[in-house]
Design a protein around this motif. Structure first.
Motif, mmCIF file in Angstrom:
data_model
loop_
_atom_site.group_PDB
_atom_site.id
_atom_site.type_symbol
_atom_site.label_atom_id
_atom_site.label_comp_id
_atom_site.label_asym_id
_atom_site.label_seq_id
_atom_site.Cartn_x
_atom_site.Cartn_y
_atom_site.Cartn_z
ATOM 1 N N ARG A 183 0.836 -1.202 0.000
ATOM 2 C CA ARG A 183 0.000 0.000 0.000
ATOM 3 C C ARG A 183 0.872 1.253 0.000
ATOM 4 O O ARG A 183 1.635 1.483 0.935
ATOM 5 N N ILE A 184 0.719 2.052 -1.063
ATOM 6 C CA ILE A 184 1.458 3.300 -1.195
ATOM 7 C C ILE A 184 0.501 4.443 -0.878
ATOM 8 O O ILE A 184 -0.456 4.703 -1.618
ATOM 9 N N ALA A 185 0.722 5.121 0.242
ATOM 10 C CA ALA A 185 -0.098 6.263 0.626
ATOM 11 C C ALA A 185 0.445 7.515 -0.054
ATOM 12 O O ALA A 185 1.657 7.746 -0.070
ATOM 13 N N VAL A 186 -0.455 8.309 -0.606
ATOM 14 C CA VAL A 186 -0.055 9.516 -1.333
ATOM 15 C C VAL A 186 -0.789 10.721 -0.746
ATOM 16 O O VAL A 186 -2.019 10.719 -0.647
ATOM 17 N N GLY A 187 -0.035 11.736 -0.361
ATOM 18 C CA GLY A 187 -0.600 13.006 0.090
ATOM 19 C C GLY A 187 -0.108 14.105 -0.823
ATOM 20 O O GLY A 187 0.981 14.637 -0.623
ATOM 21 N N SER A 258 -1.131 4.012 9.282
ATOM 22 C CA SER A 258 -0.411 2.918 9.942
ATOM 23 C C SER A 258 -0.627 1.590 9.231
ATOM 24 O O SER A 258 0.150 0.649 9.429
ATOM 25 N N GLN A 259 -1.681 1.505 8.415
ATOM 26 C CA GLN A 259 -1.976 0.276 7.680
ATOM 27 C C GLN A 259 -1.400 0.295 6.259
ATOM 28 O O GLN A 259 -1.679 -0.598 5.465
ATOM 29 N N CYS A 260 -0.610 1.326 5.960
ATOM 30 C CA CYS A 260 0.072 1.421 4.671
ATOM 31 C C CYS A 260 1.547 1.057 4.859
ATOM 32 O O CYS A 260 2.004 0.812 5.972
ATOM 33 N N HIS A 261 2.293 1.027 3.752
ATOM 34 C CA HIS A 261 3.690 0.598 3.817
ATOM 35 C C HIS A 261 4.696 1.702 3.482
ATOM 36 O O HIS A 261 5.866 1.603 3.859
ATOM 37 N N LEU A 262 4.240 2.746 2.783
ATOM 38 C CA LEU A 262 5.153 3.789 2.307
ATOM 39 C C LEU A 262 4.332 5.042 2.031
ATOM 40 O O LEU A 262 3.178 4.950 1.590
ATOM 41 N N PHE A 263 4.912 6.211 2.306
ATOM 42 C CA PHE A 263 4.223 7.477 2.051
ATOM 43 C C PHE A 263 4.999 8.291 1.043
ATOM 44 O O PHE A 263 6.214 8.464 1.156
ATOM 45 N N LEU A 264 4.277 8.856 0.064
ATOM 46 C CA LEU A 264 4.829 9.798 -0.903
ATOM 47 C C LEU A 264 3.990 11.070 -0.840
ATOM 48 O O LEU A 264 2.756 11.009 -0.948
ATOM 49 N N GLY A 265 4.647 12.207 -0.670
ATOM 50 C CA GLY A 265 3.860 13.435 -0.624
ATOM 51 C C GLY A 265 4.708 14.676 -0.531
ATOM 52 O O GLY A 265 5.938 14.642 -0.606
ATOM 53 N N ASN A 266 3.990 15.792 -0.377
ATOM 54 C CA ASN A 266 4.629 17.091 -0.200
ATOM 55 C C ASN A 266 4.946 17.317 1.281
ATOM 56 O O ASN A 266 4.602 16.508 2.136
ATOM 57 N N GLU A 342 13.247 -0.778 2.203
ATOM 58 C CA GLU A 342 13.047 -0.922 3.645
ATOM 59 C C GLU A 342 11.737 -1.610 3.985
ATOM 60 O O GLU A 342 11.478 -1.918 5.153
ATOM 61 N N VAL A 343 10.897 -1.838 2.990
ATOM 62 C CA VAL A 343 9.570 -2.422 3.227
ATOM 63 C C VAL A 343 9.657 -3.924 3.033
ATOM 64 O O VAL A 343 9.939 -4.395 1.932
#
Length: 346
Positions: A183-187, A258-266, A342-343
């Protein structure tokens, strides 16, 4: 002793102030600590055990206008606080504490409010303390005599109760996320202003490169006002994302991330929340300075180009937004690849 703490208004600042709140709790373990905060900040602090009470301050609803503020002042006065610690810099914070007749009022001497403070703390000059904002709040305690020396933390953490994590997991499954997918979280938004935002087409190009070689779920997060940005990304992705923009509250964000694996954002509040719940973070910085506001975690990769005008700290770019447009999808994709290493499930 009864302590009132006026919290900061921005989510990122609220998280960077957590070490200070924990230091107050440690310094005064027997005190009753009440935090006055905007409702969304109160939601972030709710499970963090830094206060005995959260007092929402909502100037857009029950505390709107003169009558609403008088209502809040009367409420604060009735609680008979001994001390007010003002982490927020605004004149309003000192005025509320003064009107609430709190005997001791501690805060930085800025925004023309010194006469309303009983202990007006000089603002640190450049070079007096480390540049990161977490030290700005800690230094207020040190200069007030509540902290012996500045401490450093490599990781600021948000506690997320197990029951809340389980509800968030179920929310993601019901929204269409697969149980064992990466799961890739995007903000892609930033409440501060458009100058902080990397263009949506570049987010899409970077995510498409990732989707071409991984079977990941892309999950878009944001407040309702950021829906156009998320929609612009979603329409360009080669596989439909899970678009939760405007569908969840800030209170839900720590558990969902917390249920995602990686965050991409500003550079945004969501970036700080993602880091605080333990995700590897890839953050695109433009008009702001990561030396001051990078997420406090060893698992962060900052992608930034620095033209002559950066950092300008403007909400909107008056020229060509070059600090963001010179950051290419290839640069961000490279950072994502390193973070994915790292994931465990990547």
């Amino acid at each position: 002793m009864k302590i009132m703490i006026r919290a900061t208004n921005w989510i990122g600042d609220a998280i960077m102030a957590l070490p200070t709140l924990r230091a107050v709790r440690q310094r005064h373990p027997d005190a009753k600590i009440s935090i006055v905060a905007r409702p969304y900040v109160a939601d972030i602090y709710r499970d963090q055990q830094v206060s005995d009470e959260l007092i929402p301050y909502n100037p857009n609803a029950e505390h709107r206008g003169w009558t609403g503020r008088e209502k809040l002042i009367a409420d604060l006065r009735s609680r008979k606080f001994d001390v007010a610690l003002l982490l927020q810099n605004a004149f309003d914070a000192a005025w509320l504490a003064w009107r609430a007749q709190i005997p001791q009022r501690i805060g930085y001497a800025r925004d023309a409010r010194s006469l309303l403070l009983t202990k007006a703390i000089p603002v640190p000059k450049p070079g007096e303390i480390p540049p990161h904002e977490k030290f700005y709040y800690l230094e207020l305690l040190r200069r007030a005599g509540w902290l012996d020396q500045l401490t450093d933390e490599r990781q600021i953490t948000l506690q997320v109760p197990n029951a809340t994590r389980q509800r968030a997991s179920q929310t993601l499954l019901e929204a269409g996320s697969r149980p064992h997918a990466l799961r890739i979280a995007v903000g892609a938004g930033a409440s501060y202003g458009s100058a902080k935002c990397w263009p949506p087409d570049r987010f899409a190009k970077t995510l498409n490169a990732l989707l071409s070689r991984t079977d990941a779920d892309v999950i878009l997060f944001g407040i309702p006002g950021e829906l156009p940005v998320s929609t612009a990304i979603a329409t360009q992705l080669q596989r439909p994302p899970i678009n939760l923009t405007g569908k969840t509250s800030i209170a839900d964000l720590p558990a969902l991330l917390s249920q995602c694996h990686l965050f991409l954002g500003n550079d945004s509040g969501a970036m700080h929340v993602a880091a605080a719940v333990g995700l590897p973070v890839v953050a695109v910085f433009g008009p702001t300075d990561p030396n001051g506001t990078a997420p406090v975690t060893p698992r962060v990769t900052i992608v930034q180009q620095k033209p002559y005008c950066s950092p300008c700290f403007l909400r909107r770019c008056p020229t060509d937004h070059r600090c963001m447009t010179t950051v290419t999808p290839v640069m961000v994709e490279s950072a994502l690849n390193s973070a994915l290493a790292e994931v465990p499930s990547a």
